[in-house]
Scaffold this motif. Structure first.
Motif, PDB file in Angstrom:
ATOM      1  N   ALA A 172       4.147   3.769  -6.798  1.00 55.20           N
ATOM      2  CA  ALA A 172       4.079   4.051  -5.534  1.00 55.20           C
ATOM      3  C   ALA A 172       2.824   3.443  -4.874  1.00 55.20           C
ATOM      4  CB  ALA A 172       3.802   5.600  -5.167  1.00 55.20           C
ATOM      5  N   ASP A 173       2.941   2.941  -3.750  1.00 52.95           N
ATOM      6  CA  ASP A 173       1.771   1.943  -3.465  1.00 52.95           C
ATOM      7  C   ASP A 173       0.628   2.802  -2.713  1.00 52.95           C
ATOM      8  OD1 ASP A 173       0.488  -0.281  -2.914  1.00 52.95           O
ATOM      9  OD2 ASP A 173       1.993  -1.368  -2.014  1.00 52.95           O
ATOM     10  N   GLY A 174      -0.423   2.210  -2.238  1.00 57.54           N
ATOM     11  CA  GLY A 174      -1.510   2.773  -1.506  1.00 57.54           C
ATOM     12  C   GLY A 174      -2.091   2.088  -0.352  1.00 57.54           C
ATOM     13  N   SER A 175      -1.147   1.336   0.480  1.00 54.49           N
ATOM     14  CA  SER A 175      -2.004   0.547   1.403  1.00 54.49           C
ATOM     15  C   SER A 175      -2.347   1.481   2.595  1.00 54.49           C
ATOM     16  CB  SER A 175      -0.538  -0.202   1.947  1.00 54.49           C
ATOM     17  OG  SER A 175      -1.066  -1.054   3.222  1.00 54.49           O
ATOM     18  N   GLU A 176      -3.491   1.249   3.115  1.00 55.16           N
ATOM     19  CA  GLU A 176      -4.165   1.773   4.257  1.00 55.16           C
ATOM     20  C   GLU A 176      -3.834   0.913   5.552  1.00 55.16           C
ATOM     21  OE1 GLU A 176      -8.004   2.883   3.308  1.00 55.16           O
ATOM     22  OE2 GLU A 176      -7.428   3.926   1.532  1.00 55.16           O
ATOM     23  N   ALA A 177      -2.938   0.020   5.513  1.00 54.08           N
ATOM     24  CA  ALA A 177      -2.635  -0.783   6.786  1.00 54.08           C
ATOM     25  C   ALA A 177      -1.993   0.222   7.733  1.00 54.08           C
ATOM     26  CB  ALA A 177      -1.987  -2.139   6.275  1.00 54.08           C
ATOM     27  N   ALA A 178      -2.250  -0.066   9.020  1.00 49.94           N
ATOM     28  CA  ALA A 178      -1.766   0.762  10.081  1.00 49.94           C
ATOM     29  C   ALA A 178      -0.342   0.776  10.128  1.00 49.94           C
ATOM     30  CB  ALA A 178      -2.146   0.526  11.207  1.00 49.94           C
ATOM     31  N   GLY A 179       0.501   1.921   9.984  1.00 51.41           N
ATOM     32  CA  GLY A 179       2.018   1.882  10.068  1.00 51.41           C
ATOM     33  C   GLY A 179       2.793   1.137   8.831  1.00 51.41           C
ATOM     34  N   ALA A 180       1.965   0.877   7.759  1.00 53.56           N
ATOM     35  CA  ALA A 180       2.629   0.418   6.529  1.00 53.56           C
ATOM     36  C   ALA A 180       3.514   1.683   5.709  1.00 53.56           C
ATOM     37  CB  ALA A 180       1.462   0.020   5.559  1.00 53.56           C
ATOM     38  N   THR A 181       4.556   1.088   5.564  1.00 49.22           N
ATOM     39  CA  THR A 181       5.735   2.179   5.331  1.00 49.22           C
ATOM     40  C   THR A 181       6.753   1.386   4.397  1.00 49.22           C
ATOM     41  OG1 THR A 181       7.268   3.982   5.882  1.00 49.22           O
ATOM     42  CG2 THR A 181       7.200   2.192   7.228  1.00 49.22           C
ATOM     43  N   GLY A 182       7.644   2.178   3.661  1.00 45.17           N
ATOM     44  CA  GLY A 182       8.669   1.658   2.851  1.00 45.17           C
ATOM     45  C   GLY A 182       8.612   1.098   1.450  1.00 45.17           C
ATOM     46  N   PHE A 183       9.502   0.766   0.829  1.00 45.79           N
ATOM     47  CA  PHE A 183       9.782   0.580  -0.608  1.00 45.79           C
ATOM     48  C   PHE A 183       9.893  -0.894  -0.648  1.00 45.79           C
ATOM     49  CE2 PHE A 183      14.259   0.398   0.397  1.00 45.79           C
ATOM     50  CZ  PHE A 183      14.614  -0.745  -0.586  1.00 45.79           C
ATOM     51  N   HIS A 184       9.473  -1.397  -1.976  1.00 49.28           N
ATOM     52  CA  HIS A 184       9.439  -2.919  -2.321  1.00 49.28           C
ATOM     53  C   HIS A 184       9.796  -2.918  -3.906  1.00 49.28           C
ATOM     54  CE1 HIS A 184       5.248  -2.716  -2.573  1.00 49.28           C
ATOM     55  NE2 HIS A 184       5.439  -3.686  -3.476  1.00 49.28           N
ATOM     56  N   VAL A 185      10.655  -3.791  -4.131  1.00 50.49           N
ATOM     57  CA  VAL A 185      10.855  -4.192  -5.647  1.00 50.49           C
ATOM     58  C   VAL A 185      10.387  -5.457  -5.981  1.00 50.49           C
ATOM     59  CG1 VAL A 185      12.728  -4.396  -7.348  1.00 50.49           C
ATOM     60  CG2 VAL A 185      12.901  -2.785  -5.442  1.00 50.49           C
ATOM     61  N   ASN A 250       4.829   4.048   0.422  1.00 51.89           N
ATOM     62  CA  ASN A 250       3.269   3.962   0.583  1.00 51.89           C
ATOM     63  C   ASN A 250       2.795   5.500   0.400  1.00 51.89           C
ATOM     64  OD1 ASN A 250       0.798   3.419   1.127  1.00 51.89           O
ATOM     65  ND2 ASN A 250       1.356   3.163   3.185  1.00 51.89           N
ATOM     66  N   MET A 251       2.012   5.810  -0.200  1.00 48.14           N
ATOM     67  CA  MET A 251       1.509   7.342  -0.577  1.00 48.14           C
ATOM     68  C   MET A 251       0.712   7.599   0.655  1.00 48.14           C
ATOM     69  SD  MET A 251       1.031   7.899  -4.633  1.00 48.14           S
ATOM     70  CE  MET A 251       1.776   9.797  -4.579  1.00 48.14           C
ATOM     71  N   ARG A 252       0.206   6.583   1.382  1.00 48.23           N
ATOM     72  CA  ARG A 252      -0.843   6.841   2.326  1.00 48.23           C
ATOM     73  C   ARG A 252      -0.127   6.997   3.958  1.00 48.23           C
ATOM     74  NH1 ARG A 252      -5.732   8.097   0.071  1.00 48.23           N
ATOM     75  NH2 ARG A 252      -6.302   6.749  -1.805  1.00 48.23           N
ATOM     76  N   ASN A 253       1.099   6.885   3.694  1.00 51.99           N
ATOM     77  CA  ASN A 253       1.824   7.056   4.985  1.00 51.99           C
ATOM     78  C   ASN A 253       2.196   8.552   4.977  1.00 51.99           C
ATOM     79  OD1 ASN A 253       4.740   7.493   5.912  1.00 51.99           O
ATOM     80  ND2 ASN A 253       3.966   5.841   7.207  1.00 51.99           N
ATOM     81  N   ALA A 254       2.142   9.175   5.874  1.00 51.14           N
ATOM     82  CA  ALA A 254       2.212  10.841   6.140  1.00 51.14           C
ATOM     83  C   ALA A 254       3.599  11.321   5.708  1.00 51.14           C
ATOM     84  CB  ALA A 254       1.711  11.042   7.439  1.00 51.14           C
TER      85      ALA A 254
END
Length: 283
Positions: A172-185, A250-254
């Motif tokens: 799982a990712d940890g981006s703190e960019a505003a609005g960052a969401t979704g999976f990627h492979v 993104n684990m940083r997305n609520a």
């Protein structure tokens, strides 16, 4: 291009290097399957734990019956003991393409403190149980969520030694960019061997497509159309088997953090990944 992850034990890892885009670690098999014998320099860890059973919120999509006897290696990212052993996880190991990387990292966490290593281990166990029920032999790269490592090069070796039909790393990712969401492979590119070419790309595409059909949205901040070709991930670079790495969200997305911290949400991730692996093996 890739989010920087926060160490879950900052005081112990003040000098630690975090890998960009998670990487991986001694093997275990799903309940009722055979474990591949391996050795590791990591401290001895306790027997595997099994997550509590959860009824899926929806049935996984029907797939073509998968022949029994296939071998799948599941690689849950990081490990629960990594933060207490900075010297071990920071030592450099081969990462392919002439690179070295730290042995492993602590991974990221939600803002509420739910760690990536716990999420990945739980989801991998659920995926393994679903695959084992179809007669697929499952090998894990780590047996529990309290040990250290194994290192990223050892995780790749486990898949190679198992002669796996597919290797799937779960993160799982940890981006703190505003609005960052979704999976990627992620998949290895440019490929270093035949398995990293068409087979790995097909595995990555199948994971991407099946995640979408199961209601997950592709990342809006990394990669393109849910896929992320990478040349810097040791687990992919060192693989001689078809391999891909799925960053579930993104684990940083609520909203995504809420899904990851719930048992029902983790079952949804697991059902999608298991369906994707079945579809790949049957194609």
């Amino acid at each position: 291009m890739v989010a920087v992850r926060r160490a879950t034990v900052p005081l112990l890892l003040a000098g630690a290097l975090l890998l960009s885009g998670c990487e991986e670690e001694s093997p275990a098999a799903a309940p009722g399957t055979t474990r591949a014998a391996t050795s590791t320099s990591s401290p001895t860890s306790s027997p595997p734990s099994t997550p509590s059973a959860v009824t899926p919120t929806s049935a996984p999509p029907t797939s073509t019956p998968t022949p029994a006897g296939k071998v799948v290696v599941l690689d849950p990212g990081h490990n629960g003991g990594n933060g207490a052993h900075p010297a071990e996880i920071n030592r450099p190991v081969p990462a392919g393409r002439g690179q070295t990387k730290p042995c492993n990292t602590t991974g990221t966490s939600t803002d509420g403190g739910y760690p990536e290593h716990a999420f990945t281990f739980d989801v991998a166990q659920r995926v393994g149980e679903a695959l084992a029920a179809k007669g697929i032999r499952v090998v894990y790269t780590r047996q529990n969520d309290t040990g250290v490592g194994p290192c990223v090069d050892r995780r790749a070796a486990i898949g190679n030694e198992a002669d796996a039909d597919a290797v799937v790393s779960i993160h799982a990712d940890g981006s703190e960019a505003a609005g960052a969401t979704g999976f990627h492979v992620a998949y290895s590119a440019p490929p270093l061997n035949a398995a990293q070419g068409a087979p790995s790309l097909r595995l990555a595409q199948t994971l991407r497509d099946t995640m979408r059909t199961n209601g997950f949205s592709a990342a809006n901040y990394i990669g393109s159309n849910g896929l992320s070709p990478r040349s810097d991930l040791a687990g992919l670079n060192l693989s001689t088997r078809p391999a891909a790495l799925v960053e579930c969200g993104n684990m940083r997305n609520a909203a995504e953090a809420a899904r990851m911290t719930s048992a029902a949400g983790r079952q949804q991730f697991a059902a999608a990944i298991a369906a994707a692996i079945e579809a790949y093996l049957a194609s």
